[in-house]
Design a protein around this motif. Structure first.
Motif: not given
Length: 450
Positions: A322-331, A48-58
């Motif tokens: 890899y910074a984006g991956i870290i953000a995804i892992l966190t969020s 229910n939060q795909p936009a949130t995940i995408l935003k966290s990556w960016g």
């Protein structure tokens, strides 16, 4: 001495090497595939939060720009220091002792290990130089295994003077200071347990590498470029000597470099004498100042810096991914799920072993000691301290895990591969096999020592 074991290890190494050469893609392709892999899993965990995940990556893509700059400087200042003529000549003289293949692999490992202990940026060029010089002198040496021997000591950097986690937790006001306090390096990289693990790896890893020595299909060293035109270089130097302009005089005089380098070194000495612990900034300033002091001129220093820059470009390109991956892992909670699962089945006695394994797994997805500590530290440290585990040992367990799977995560091999002209596929088969030994040995030692 161990003919059957040696035969088996050689066959396994050949098998791993052939498989990796066939199926392992480029390191940048791996970074992009990992990004897509983690992104898909994170979205499935949060439908229910795909936009949130995408935003966290960016948003996370540029989170570690300051840290990236510190890491780039750490590598480049070390590489420039290794290019100082007398250091370069010393490494060439050492290569003369490697008159058999097994000696070649062992000497390459030990020289590179000493450099990794000092600075992993320095080790990139030290390892590359010693591997190339030995490769030139011994056509019976399998050059990919020689380069793997130069890269293998990357697992030792976490106990060295440029340990990103060890230096981070020793830095005043680090982001976990309110939870664990400031941990001096005497309790992390200079702790007895850390030193014993370091020595065990230094003793056993080169033996393991030597036993993988292939008996056939030897790929010897081949120079990357044609030799430079020495006559043209001599004419250019003669022209400068005959009529140097004021600008050329400033570029070639050693006085300015000696002066500014001495100022930087004096500052470092003053800070350490007044109780400052080692951290990323003081290490970077020390190597920058030492390079300025030891190079013959600012022009020579500048040229060495430019040459180092080419080897760093893959890191600059890939680190934001890899910074984006870290953000995804966190969020997304994916990173927390991995860590929490490990914590849930750990006891006080086994906590640091599970921390080591967790760090190794997370490092494959996010190969950055500092970035990984930013993800893992806030979860791992409070959980461990709650059951009485020493926070300094938790930090080092994360560091060892991060370094362990550097052997199978191609990101940090990129600089040395750029220098020697090989592809990640050429060395990764040997590194995978070696990582199995390192993982088993280090797990046992962490259990008993931490």
């Amino acid at each position: 001495m161990f003919p059957r074991g040696e035969f088996l290890l050689t066959k396994l190494a050949d098998l791993f090497a052939k498989g990796v050469r066939r199926y392992l893609p480029d390191a940048f392709v791996i970074a992009v595939l990992m990004t897509l892999f983690v992104l898909v899993i994170a979205i499935f965990m949060n439908l229910n939060q795909p936009a949130t995940i995408l935003k966290s990556w960016g948003d996370g893509f540029w989170t570690y720009l300051a840290f990236t700059m510190q890491m780039v400087l750490l590598l480049m200042t070390g590489m420039v220091l290794a290019a100082v003529p007398f250091i370069n000549n010393f490494l060439r003289s050492i290569s003369g002792f490697a008159n058999t293949p097994k000696k070649a692999y062992i000497i390459t490992f030990l020289v590179s290990a000493a450099a990794y202990y000092i600075n992993w940026g320095l080790a990139v060029v030290v390892g590359a130089i010693i591997a190339k010089e030995i490769g030139k002198r011994n056509s019976n040496v399998h050059f990919p295994l020689l380069v793997a021997s130069a890269y293998a000591p990357t697992v030792l950097y976490t106990a060295g003077l440029s340990s990103s986690i060890g230096l981070t937790v020793a830095t005043p006001d680090h982001f976990l200071a309110s939870v664990m306090g400031v941990i001096p390096t005497s309790e992390t990289i200079f702790a007895p347990g850390t030193i014993l693990i370091f020595l065990a790896l230094v003793i056993t890893m080169p033996i393991f590498l030597a036993l993988m020595s292939p008996k056939e299909n030897i790929k010897s060293y081949k120079p990357l470029h044609f030799p430079k035109d020495e006559t043209a270089l001599e004419q250019q130097a003669a022209t400068i000597e005959e009529a140097p302009t004021p600008a050329q005089s400033l570029e070639t005089t050693p006085i300015i470099g000696l002066l500014i380098g001495a100022i930087g070194l004096l500052y470092v000495i003053y800070e350490i004498a007044n109780g400052r612990d080692l951290d990323l900034n003081i290490i970077n300033l020390f190597f920058l100042s030492a390079g300025l002091f030891l190079h013959r001129s600012l022009g020579q220093f500048s040229n060495a810096f430019k040459e180092a820059a080419g080897s760093i470009s893959p890191i600059i390109l890939q680190f934001p991914f890899y910074a984006g991956i870290i953000a995804i892992l966190t969020s997304s909670g994916l990173g927390a799920s991995i860590i929490d699962w490990m914590i849930s089945i750990a006891s006080p006695a086994s906590f640091n072993v599970f921390t080591y394994w967790t760090a190794g797994l997370v490092n494959i997805l996010a190969p950055s000691g500092g970035g990984q500590w930013a993800l893992q530290g806030p979860l791992q440290v409070p959980a461990g301290m709650a059951i009485g585990v020493d926070p300094g040992k938790i930090a080092m367990a994360v560091g060892w895990g991060d370094a362990w799977t550097n052997l199978i995560q191609p990101f940090w091999a990129l600089p040395i591969l750029s220098v020697v002209g090989l592809h990640i596929r050429d060395i990764m088969g040997y590194c995978i096999l070696l990582s199995i030994w390192v993982g088993v040995l280090t797990s046992i030692l962490i259990f008993f020592l931490y």
